[in-house]
Design an enzyme around this catalytic site. Structure first.
Site, short mmCIF file in Angstrom:
data_model
loop_
_atom_site.label_atom_id
_atom_site.label_comp_id
_atom_site.label_asym_id
_atom_site.label_seq_id
_atom_site.Cartn_x
_atom_site.Cartn_y
_atom_site.Cartn_z
N GLY A 46 0.95 -1.18 0.28
CA GLY A 46 -0.01 0.17 -0.02
C GLY A 46 0.82 1.68 0.02
O GLY A 46 1.97 1.36 0.61
N GLN A 51 3.56 9.91 0.86
CA GLN A 51 4.69 9.05 0.71
C GLN A 51 5.81 9.15 -0.48
O GLN A 51 7.28 9.30 -0.25
CB GLN A 51 4.15 7.44 1.19
N LEU A 95 6.40 1.09 4.00
CA LEU A 95 7.18 1.99 3.68
C LEU A 95 8.26 3.13 4.02
O LEU A 95 9.25 3.41 3.75
CB LEU A 95 7.24 1.81 2.09
N HIS A 136 -4.74 2.05 6.90
CA HIS A 136 -2.79 1.73 7.59
C HIS A 136 -2.86 3.47 6.39
O HIS A 136 -2.42 4.27 7.09
CB HIS A 136 -2.44 0.85 7.41
N HIS A 140 -2.18 7.73 6.72
CA HIS A 140 -1.42 8.57 6.35
C HIS A 140 -2.18 10.09 5.99
O HIS A 140 -1.01 10.46 5.73
CB HIS A 140 -0.84 7.76 5.02
ZN ZN Z 1 2.23 3.13 5.76
#
Ligand code: ZN
Length: 172
Positions: A46, A51, A95, A136, A140
Site C-alpha cells: 500500500g 509518501q 515504507l 493504515h 497517512h
Molecule cells: Zn505506511
C-alpha cells in the site's frame, strides 16, 4: 509511469493532512500510476500519495502479493463509513518507516466509500488484511504513522534509529 522516491520518518511532510481531490482526471491517474510503480518497486502492499510528497487524498494498494496476478486498487478521497467493534492485531510495517515492525490493533472490518481510478463512486466492505491495510493507508492522509500507536518510548527509539540510518544513507 515512473518510480518516485519514498519519504521516510522523520519528515514533516509525512505529518501533513492531505487535501481532497476535486475530480479524477489525467493528472490524478498519472499520479496513481506512478504511485503503483513506486509501491511495486519498493516492494509494498500500500502507498499513500503523501509518501511520495504529494498531499492528496489518494491511496494505491495491492494485497495479492502475486507477481503474475496483480490486483491493483485505487482509492481517491476514501471515507470510512463503518468500522467493526471487534479488533484484530497485525504486525505492521510501513515504507516510510523502513525495517520497523510492530503489532497494531485495529477494527477487523470496515466499509469505505471512495472514488475509483475512473472517478466512479464505490463502496467497499473490507475485512482481514484488506481492512487493516486501508486503515493504515488512511492514517497517512491524516499525517498519522503506525508508530504513533506505540508507547512514547518505543516510538522515540524507532525515530532515533531511523534518523541515524538517514545520516548514514546520505554519506553514501
Ligand atoms: Zn505506511
Amino acid at each position: 509511469m515512473s518510480v518516485k522516491s519514498i519519504l521516510t520518518e522523520p519528515n514533516k511532510l509525512l505529518r501533513q493532512i492531505s487535501k481532497p481531490v476535486e475530480s479524477v482526471g489525467g493528472e490524478e491517474r498519472k499520479l496513481m500510476d506512478d504511485m503503483l510503480d513506486t509501491m511495486y518497486a519498493a516492494p509494498g502492499i500500500g502507498l499513500a500519495a503523501i509518501q511520495i510528497g504529494v498531499p492528496k487524498r489518494i491511496i494505491v494498494m495491492d494485497i495479492s502479493r502475486d507477481e503474475d496476478k496483480k490486483e491493483p486498487r485505487y482509492f481517491v478521497n476514501p471515507v470510512i463509513k463503518n468500522r467493526n467493534k471487534e479488533k484484530v492485531k497485525y504486525e505492521e510495517g510501513c515504507l516510510s518507516v523502513p525495517d520497523q515492525f510492530a503489532e497494531i490493533e485495529r477494527p477487523n472490518a470496515c466499509e469505505i466509500e471512495y472514488l475509483d481510478y475512473d472517478g466512479k463512486k464505490q463502496l467497499l466492505k473490507a475485512d482481514g488484511l484488506l481492512a487493516t491495510c486501508i486503515q493504515h493507508e488512511m492514517d497517512h492522509l491524516e499525517g498519522i504513522l503506525f508508530i504513533d500507536y506505540l508507547s512514547k518510548l518505543k516510538r522515540s527509539m524507532i525515530i532515533k534509529k531511523l534518523s541515524k540510518n538517514k545520516v548514514n544513507r546520505e554519506i553514501f
